[in-house]
Scaffold this motif. Structure first.
Motif, PDB file in Angstrom:
ATOM      1  N   TYR B  71      35.887  40.536  47.144  1.00 28.83           N
ATOM      2  CA  TYR B  71      34.595  39.965  47.721  1.00 28.83           C
ATOM      3  C   TYR B  71      33.467  40.961  47.312  1.00 28.83           C
ATOM      4  O   TYR B  71      33.652  42.289  47.232  1.00 28.83           O
ATOM      5  CB  TYR B  71      34.663  39.822  49.152  1.00 28.83           C
ATOM      6  CG  TYR B  71      33.610  40.783  50.095  1.00 28.83           C
ATOM      7  CD1 TYR B  71      34.802  41.682  50.610  1.00 28.83           C
ATOM      8  CD2 TYR B  71      32.820  40.383  50.355  1.00 28.83           C
ATOM      9  CE1 TYR B  71      34.247  42.641  51.525  1.00 28.83           C
ATOM     10  CE2 TYR B  71      31.894  41.567  51.296  1.00 28.83           C
ATOM     11  CZ  TYR B  71      32.893  42.411  51.878  1.00 28.83           C
ATOM     12  OH  TYR B  71      32.448  43.405  52.943  1.00 28.83           O
ATOM     13  N   VAL B  79      30.538  36.966  45.268  1.00 28.58           N
ATOM     14  CA  VAL B  79      31.683  36.061  44.852  1.00 28.58           C
ATOM     15  C   VAL B  79      32.766  36.422  45.962  1.00 28.58           C
ATOM     16  O   VAL B  79      32.942  37.407  46.630  1.00 28.58           O
ATOM     17  CB  VAL B  79      32.306  36.080  43.689  1.00 28.58           C
ATOM     18  CG1 VAL B  79      31.453  35.583  42.413  1.00 28.58           C
ATOM     19  CG2 VAL B  79      32.977  37.290  43.315  1.00 28.58           C
ATOM     20  N   SER B  80      33.790  35.630  46.475  1.00 27.09           N
ATOM     21  CA  SER B  80      35.048  35.918  47.067  1.00 27.09           C
ATOM     22  C   SER B  80      36.048  35.103  46.749  1.00 27.09           C
ATOM     23  O   SER B  80      36.051  34.059  46.089  1.00 27.09           O
ATOM     24  CB  SER B  80      34.775  35.708  48.514  1.00 27.09           C
ATOM     25  OG  SER B  80      34.952  34.127  48.930  1.00 27.09           O
ATOM     26  N   ARG B  81      37.309  35.935  46.578  1.00 27.56           N
ATOM     27  CA  ARG B  81      38.559  35.222  46.349  1.00 27.56           C
ATOM     28  C   ARG B  81      39.378  35.962  47.782  1.00 27.56           C
ATOM     29  O   ARG B  81      39.878  36.754  47.571  1.00 27.56           O
ATOM     30  CB  ARG B  81      38.919  35.817  45.074  1.00 27.56           C
ATOM     31  CG  ARG B  81      40.527  35.239  45.038  1.00 27.56           C
ATOM     32  CD  ARG B  81      40.825  33.759  45.187  1.00 27.56           C
ATOM     33  NE  ARG B  81      42.090  33.533  44.449  1.00 27.56           N
ATOM     34  CZ  ARG B  81      43.417  33.530  45.504  1.00 27.56           C
ATOM     35  NH1 ARG B  81      43.269  33.876  46.706  1.00 27.56           N
ATOM     36  NH2 ARG B  81      44.494  32.893  44.772  1.00 27.56           N
TER      37      ARG B  81
END
Lengths: 193, 118
Positions: B71, B79-81
């Motif tokens: 993140y 963004v985030s994953r």
């Protein structure tokens, strides 16, 4: 006589239980009031592109949270941080479309409004292993309808490791950058609550 | 004026060198995007200081034994994953020059910095 006493005792106990139950049910997300008009009154501090579910989170903070922010200190009492979740626009292949800067582009549809708010003394009713001291969480539809059946304890569990950033993932980090903080304070000064 | 002998040879050599330089520069301008591999073993990004060029892909691979996030809280790059499981890779194409932080939501001390140049 004994039967009557037993019935009365049971009824009284039930009343107390119901009363306690109501107290517990109202001591949580219900403390947070929906911030009507947040899109014009709050300050946006970015957009998170969520690759895990192809959505966009648009981030907002209450103006006083920005104007009263002090580097290295806990966030001020009353701070409200808000996430507006939208689907990302997708191409024919079902993947999110990217703009010139490589960012997702949000659809107009709003999937939900997620709020965290800080008030001194809040969150004492939760177990220590998930509690975010003074912080409470709630979920709303865009029209302000509270999602009553949402369990917000996963919100607390997820934010729990961020104690050093006062239980925030992004706001404290954005504000810690002096230029961002100065820009946002200017923006907050133009908003009227 | 007609060139002959050594003069012709020198002119041809100079033209070839110029063409070579031009082609070389052209190859540089059309540089193929690179993929930069980043590990997460021991709840630490490796490397912690990541350098990339615009258009490159940063491939974050969870080579650890527990789930991690990617993140980015930095304004303009967020963004985030979430929930990257062991063995999974998240690829992020960097399209904008600048610098941003990368963290893991569940490990507060797990950070890297990405610097993107043109």
């Amino acid at each position: 006589m004994k039967a009557r006493t037993a019935v009365l005792t049971t009824a009284a106990a039930l009343a107390v239980a119901i009363s306690l139950g109501v107290t517990v049910a109202s001591a949580g997300p219900e403390k947070i009031e929906y911030p009507k008009g947040y899109q014009s009154k709050f300050v946006s501090f970015g957009q998170i592109d969520r690759y895990e579910n192809a959505t966009v989170r648009i981030l907002y903070a209450s103006p006083e949270a920005v104007t009263n922010y002090k580097l290295g200190q806990k966030l001020p009492d009353g701070t409200m941080l808000l996430i507006e979740a939208r689907p990302a626009k997708k191409g024919a292949d079902g993947k999110p479309l990217l703009d010139a800067n490589g960012r997702f582009m949000p659809e107009d549809q709003i999937l939900g409004v997620f709020v965290q708010q800080k008030r001194k003394g809040w969150a004492t009713e939760y177990p220590e292993n998930i509690r975010n001291p003074d912080w409470e969480y709630a979920v709303f539809d865009i029209d302000g309808t509270r999602r009553a059946n949402v369990n917000t304890q996963p919100c607390m569990s997820c934010h729990k490791p961020r104690a050093t950033d006062d239980y925030t993932f992004v706001f404290n980090r954005v504000m810690a950058d002096s230029k961002n903080a100065a820009d946002m304070k200017t923006m907050a000064g133009k908003k009227k609550m | 004026m007609l060139l002959g002998g050594k003069a012709l040879y020198r002119a041809a050599l100079a033209a070839a060198l110029s063409a070579g330089v031009a082609l070389g520069l052209g190859a540089d301008f059309a540089r193929a995007a690179s993929e930069i591999k980043v590990g997460m073993g021991g709840a630490a990004y490796a490397p912690k200081a990541i350098k990339a060029k615009v258009g490159d892909t940063i491939a974050f691979t969870n080579d650890d034994f527990t789930d991690h996030w990617v993140y980015v809280p930095t304004l303009g790059y967020q963004v985030s994953r979430a929930g990257l499981k062991q063995g999974e890779t998240f690829k992020l194409v960097v399209a904008k020059p600048g610098s941003f932080d990368v963290g893991c939501a569940v490990h507060a001390n797990m950070w890297a910095t990405v610097t993107v140049e043109r």
